[in-house]
Design an enzyme around this catalytic site. Structure first.
Site, PDB file in Angstrom:
ATOM      1  N   SER A 148     -64.187  12.295  11.563  1.00 36.59           N
ATOM      2  CA  SER A 148     -65.200  12.072  10.518  1.00 36.59           C
ATOM      3  C   SER A 148     -66.413  13.256  10.754  1.00 36.59           C
ATOM      4  O   SER A 148     -66.343  13.809  11.917  1.00 36.59           O
ATOM      5  CB  SER A 148     -65.920  10.641  10.766  1.00 36.59           C
ATOM      6  N   TYR A 161     -69.636   4.406  16.559  1.00 37.58           N
ATOM      7  CA  TYR A 161     -68.833   5.025  15.769  1.00 37.58           C
ATOM      8  C   TYR A 161     -68.952   6.571  15.919  1.00 37.58           C
ATOM      9  O   TYR A 161     -67.915   7.209  16.342  1.00 37.58           O
ATOM     10  CB  TYR A 161     -69.171   4.526  14.346  1.00 37.58           C
TER      11      TYR A 161
HETATM   12  P1  NAD Z   1     -60.266   1.052   5.567  1.00 37.02           P
HETATM   13  O1  NAD Z   1     -61.242  -0.144   6.205  1.00 37.02           O
HETATM   14  O2  NAD Z   1     -60.112   1.092   4.188  1.00 37.02           O
HETATM   15  O3  NAD Z   1     -58.945   1.144   6.490  1.00 37.02           O
HETATM   16  C1  NAD Z   1     -58.900   1.113   7.617  1.00 37.02           C
HETATM   17  C2  NAD Z   1     -57.677   0.873   8.251  1.00 37.02           C
HETATM   18  O4  NAD Z   1     -57.514   0.490   9.469  1.00 37.02           O
HETATM   19  C3  NAD Z   1     -56.850  -0.427   7.543  1.00 37.02           C
HETATM   20  O5  NAD Z   1     -55.762  -0.235   7.217  1.00 37.02           O
HETATM   21  C4  NAD Z   1     -56.929  -1.631   8.587  1.00 37.02           C
HETATM   22  O6  NAD Z   1     -56.140  -2.548   8.377  1.00 37.02           O
HETATM   23  C5  NAD Z   1     -56.627  -0.662   9.579  1.00 37.02           C
HETATM   24  N1  NAD Z   1     -57.270  -1.552  10.783  1.00 37.02           N
HETATM   25  C6  NAD Z   1     -58.491  -1.814  11.157  1.00 37.02           C
HETATM   26  N2  NAD Z   1     -58.382  -2.495  12.461  1.00 37.02           N
HETATM   27  C7  NAD Z   1     -57.207  -2.378  12.790  1.00 37.02           C
HETATM   28  C8  NAD Z   1     -56.556  -2.802  13.957  1.00 37.02           C
HETATM   29  N3  NAD Z   1     -57.113  -3.577  14.941  1.00 37.02           N
HETATM   30  N4  NAD Z   1     -55.104  -2.543  14.101  1.00 37.02           N
HETATM   31  C9  NAD Z   1     -54.432  -1.934  13.211  1.00 37.02           C
HETATM   32  N5  NAD Z   1     -55.144  -1.534  12.180  1.00 37.02           N
HETATM   33  C10 NAD Z   1     -56.448  -1.709  12.018  1.00 37.02           C
HETATM   34  O7  NAD Z   1     -61.056   2.251   6.152  1.00 37.02           O
HETATM   35  P2  NAD Z   1     -60.984   3.917   5.700  1.00 37.02           P
HETATM   36  O8  NAD Z   1     -62.240   4.334   4.855  1.00 37.02           O
HETATM   37  O9  NAD Z   1     -59.773   4.041   4.829  1.00 37.02           O
HETATM   38  O10 NAD Z   1     -61.125   4.598   6.931  1.00 37.02           O
HETATM   39  C11 NAD Z   1     -59.942   5.140   7.548  1.00 37.02           C
HETATM   40  C12 NAD Z   1     -60.401   6.220   8.629  1.00 37.02           C
HETATM   41  O11 NAD Z   1     -61.083   7.145   7.909  1.00 37.02           O
HETATM   42  C13 NAD Z   1     -61.214   5.461   9.633  1.00 37.02           C
HETATM   43  O12 NAD Z   1     -60.861   6.256  10.935  1.00 37.02           O
HETATM   44  C14 NAD Z   1     -62.837   6.028   9.452  1.00 37.02           C
HETATM   45  O13 NAD Z   1     -63.289   5.970  10.393  1.00 37.02           O
HETATM   46  C15 NAD Z   1     -62.336   7.299   8.706  1.00 37.02           C
HETATM   47  N6  NAD Z   1     -63.331   7.849   7.818  1.00 37.02           N
HETATM   48  C16 NAD Z   1     -63.762   7.116   6.721  1.00 37.02           C
HETATM   49  C17 NAD Z   1     -64.884   7.607   5.973  1.00 37.02           C
HETATM   50  C18 NAD Z   1     -65.202   7.011   4.496  1.00 37.02           C
HETATM   51  O14 NAD Z   1     -66.242   7.528   4.053  1.00 37.02           O
HETATM   52  N7  NAD Z   1     -64.439   5.703   4.116  1.00 37.02           N
HETATM   53  C19 NAD Z   1     -65.244   8.748   6.154  1.00 37.02           C
HETATM   54  C20 NAD Z   1     -65.257   9.531   7.335  1.00 37.02           C
HETATM   55  C21 NAD Z   1     -64.072   8.931   8.248  1.00 37.02           C
END
Ligand code: NAD
Length: 266
Positions: A148, A161
């Protein structure tokens, strides 16, 4: 579909947390370029099966699902074992699963801290530990950790985080040095704000709560830190991933492609 194309025919990619959001989009992007996919993540069984079946049929690849819980080291080892057993190889590991909790540190629930460190950081260790013997035996591999902008910058109330994502960046550099001579690269992609369904749902609610327009919510609240004032798109992240897993990405190692609209330039 984005513009970047790479031939990944016959390769296997495991993407943790790919039942929704960024992980699902990255899985689809890899499948569009020919990779066989092992999905993972929590959620409604019917929706996950629909995603699995659609990726397989639309892109003509093998697409499997494994329900490993990223809180459990044994589950994670089993995910990698499953991918290898079912497809014969694991070429690409995308460590994407992640959760968030926002609270002042003196009020931060201990179980939330533990879960964020386990899912966002320790699962990257467990999956990498399990997959590296497979990649070393194959003489090639690509590990891409979805960290991130918070791997490089902090925000208040996101201590777990930010700690976990900084940890992922440090872990990435260390492992990259360990395997550099074995044709294996380990890198991060650092997204800024991405318009996942979760974020999208918040726009209307925040507009109503603050009495401002949805455009103002996006510009002045959500994207206050992001100089382009535009959300990062799935295609932009997929393009970065495809470059890192391609042969042309072979000398990018222990580093990050930061896709954050200029946020961390500040
Ligand atoms: P999201 O909530 O849509 O997806 C998260 C995924 O992780 C889902 O498939 C969920 O089922 C899975 N997950 C959560 N806990 C779990 C567990 N215990 N076991 C197995 N799977 C598990 O979120 P997202 O926004 O798509 O985030 C994906 C990644 O991107 C994360 O690491 C997040 O920190 C990172 N990220 C997101 C953003 C943003 O703006 N959305 C920005 C920077 C980084």
């Amino acid at each position: 579909m984005g513009a970047v194309r790479v031939d990944l025919s016959g390769q296997t990619a495991v993407i943790t947390g790919s039942s929704s959001g960024i992980g699902a989009a990255l899985a689809e992007g890899l499948a569009q370029n020919g990779a066989n996919i092992v999905l993972n993540g929590l959620g409604d069984a019917g929706e996950i099966e629909a995603l699995r079946a659609r990726i397989a049929s639309e892109h003509g690849v093998t697409c499997l699902y494994h329900p490993a819980n990223m809180l459990k080291a044994d589950d994670i080892a089993d995910l990698i074992r499953f991918a290898q057993q079912e497809t014969g190889r694991v070429d690409i590991l995308v460590n994407n699963a992640g959760i968030q909790h926002v609270a002042p540190v003196d009020d931060f629930p201990v179980e939330k801290w533990d879960a964020i460190i386990a899912i966002n950081l320790s699962s990257v260790f467990h999956a990498s530990r399990a997959v590296l013997p497979v990649m070393k035996a194959a003489g090639r591999g690509r590990i891409v950790n979805i960290a991130s902008a918070h791997a490089l910058r902090a925000s208040p109330f996101k201590s777990a985080y930010v700690a976990a994502k900084h940890g992922v960046m440090g872990f990435t550099k260390s492992v990259a040095l360990e395997v550099a001579e074995q044709n294996i690269t380990v890198n991060c992609i650092n997204p800024g704000y991405v318009k996942t369904p979760l974020v999208e749902n918040q726009i209307a609610d925040t507009a109503k709560a603050r009495g401002i327009t949805e455009d103002e919510v996006v510009r002045d609240v959500m994207l206050a830190a992001q100089p382009t004032k535009k959300f990062v798109t799935y295609d932009e992240l997929t393009g970065a991933l495809l470059y890192l897993v391609s042969d042309d990405g072979a000398n990018v190692n222990g580093n990050a492609i930061t896709v954050d609209g200029g946020w961390t330039a500040k």
